[in-house]
Write an enzyme that holds these catalytic residues in place. Structure first.
Site, short mmCIF file in Angstrom:
data_model
loop_
_atom_site.label_atom_id
_atom_site.label_comp_id
_atom_site.label_asym_id
_atom_site.label_seq_id
_atom_site.Cartn_x
_atom_site.Cartn_y
_atom_site.Cartn_z
N HIS A 211 -11.47 60.01 48.00
CA HIS A 211 -10.46 61.04 47.70
C HIS A 211 -9.11 60.54 48.20
CE1 HIS A 211 -14.32 63.25 48.27
NE2 HIS A 211 -13.88 63.98 47.26
N HIS B 100 -6.84 64.76 54.66
CA HIS B 100 -6.29 65.78 53.74
C HIS B 100 -5.37 66.77 54.45
CE1 HIS B 100 -8.79 64.25 50.61
NE2 HIS B 100 -9.92 64.62 51.17
N ASP C 160 -17.47 57.75 50.91
CA ASP C 160 -17.99 58.62 49.84
C ASP C 160 -17.82 58.03 48.44
OD1 ASP C 160 -15.27 58.94 50.18
OD2 ASP C 160 -15.33 61.13 50.36
N ASP D 222 -11.14 55.95 51.42
CA ASP D 222 -11.98 57.10 51.07
C ASP D 222 -11.83 57.34 49.55
OD1 ASP D 222 -13.27 59.75 52.54
OD2 ASP D 222 -12.26 60.25 50.66
ZN ZN Z 1 -13.49 61.75 50.67
#
Ligand code: ZN
Length: 341
Positions: free
Chosen positions: A165, A121, A250, A163
């Site tokens: 996200h 991120h 995740d 991931d």
């Molecule tokens: Zn994540």
């Protein structure tokens, strides 16, 4: 396959209150490694701080690196409501970044850097593509691996980020470059960082080189299994010289922070595919907080090692499958037409 555990990830960057991004994550991975009866190398302070700083300043704007270093002088500081730094965060974040670079620069096989904090991120100046926070990330380890491969002369590098996200930091850093970035994540209208829509396909030279495959909440293995066939074709059409994998666990059912419901078969298939590509491959750890680290990571490594396993592929609802695959097909066709041209 070389597995490097950044040993300081077990005892540095520790939040003073409960936070899901904490050293216990690495302990869960170590237990999984023990069950797999494989060996991991523990690296401690095998890094060159000066070179690490240089790498950080190539990945990010110098002003951002200075801002982080300044805040690391404090005992504890919250960059934003998600992301903390402590007095030893910078040492660990730089170490993880450095190994992600250095191994890509030297290793010809598949290697994995199990360090902290995660990185995907973190964009040029931290928060990327309009995201509200840094999402636990300080420096972008995946981007450092790309630089490591480039510095040994590789020109065609593909990134796969699974991931749950969106890897908005990595995508921002290479958004205008002809580097294939495939990112599978939960529908960004329902999850942080709220970026990475199927229509975001890159800009300038990078146009058509970014594939955002989005999954509706509650998606399980069936959709992902189909999408991996798209990924295989994209990778073989792009003919990369090396791969960088942002490995986040995740999306595993009940891992805690997302609404995906992937199970071991998804991670096993991802690992098996990566092995089949047979390329120098950097795997860096992103998210994963409980069940994903325990079960998803184990199945992923089994796939990477070519161990025969039969995991159940759970079915999606027809509506979820249809929505996921119709979005994915459009992205796949557009990206395929650009990378093959
Ligand atoms: Zn994540």
């Amino acid at each position: 396959m070389l597995i490097v555990v950044v040993k300081n990830a077990l005892n540095k960057h520790i939040p003073p209150y409960y936070h899901p991004e904490n050293p216990l994550r690495i302990n869960i991975l170590l237990q999984a490694i023990e069950k797999l009866s494989i060996s991991a190398d523990f690296w401690v302070d095998r890094f060159d701080e000066k070179e690490a700083m240089k790498i950080a300043s190539r990945v990010h704007a110098k002003s951002y690196v200075d801002y982080i270093l300044d805040n690391c002088k404090k005992d504890f500081y919250e960059l934003d409501p998600d992301t903390y730094v402590t007095s030893n965060t910078c040492e660990l974040a730089l170490e993880t970044l450095y190994y992600s670079y250095k191994l890509a620069n030297t290793i010809n096989d598949i290697f994995m850097v199990l360090g902290r904090p995660p990185g995907h991120h973190a964009g040029l100046v931290g928060r990327a593509m309009g995201a509200p926070t840094n999402g636990f990330c300080i420096f972008n380890n995946a981007a450092a691996s790309v630089l490591g491969f480039r510095d040994r002369g590789f020109r065609r590098i593909a990134i796969i980020d699974f991931d749950a996200h969106h890897g908005n930091g990595t995508m921002e850093i290479f958004y205008k470059e002809k580097i294939l970035h495939i990112d599978i994540h939960q529908d960004p209208s329902t999850l942080y960082p709220f970026t990475g829509y199927p229509t975001d396909v890159g800009e300038g030279d990078g146009y058509g080189y970014k594939a955002n495959f989005v999954l509706r909440p509650k998606t399980t293995d069936e959709s992902l299994t189909h999408i991996t066939t798209f990924i295989e074709t994209l990778i073989s059409s792009y003919t990369p010289e090396a791969l960088v994998i942002s490995a986040g666990f995740d999306g595993y059912k009940n891992d805690g922070l997302t609404d995906l419901a992937l199970t071991s078969s998804s991670f096993y298939i991802l690992g098996s595919n990566i092995k089949r590509f047979g390329l120098p491959t950097a795997i860096v750890l992103e998210g994963g907080y409980s069940t994903g680290l325990e079960h998803g990571f184990k199945a992923f490594v089994e796939g990477l090692q070519g161990i025969e396993r039969v995991y159940t592929i759970y079915r999606d609802s027809p509506e979820t499958l249809n929505m996921n695959l119709s979005n994915a097909k459009k992205v796949y066709e557009l990206v395929l037409s650009h990378i093959s041209s």
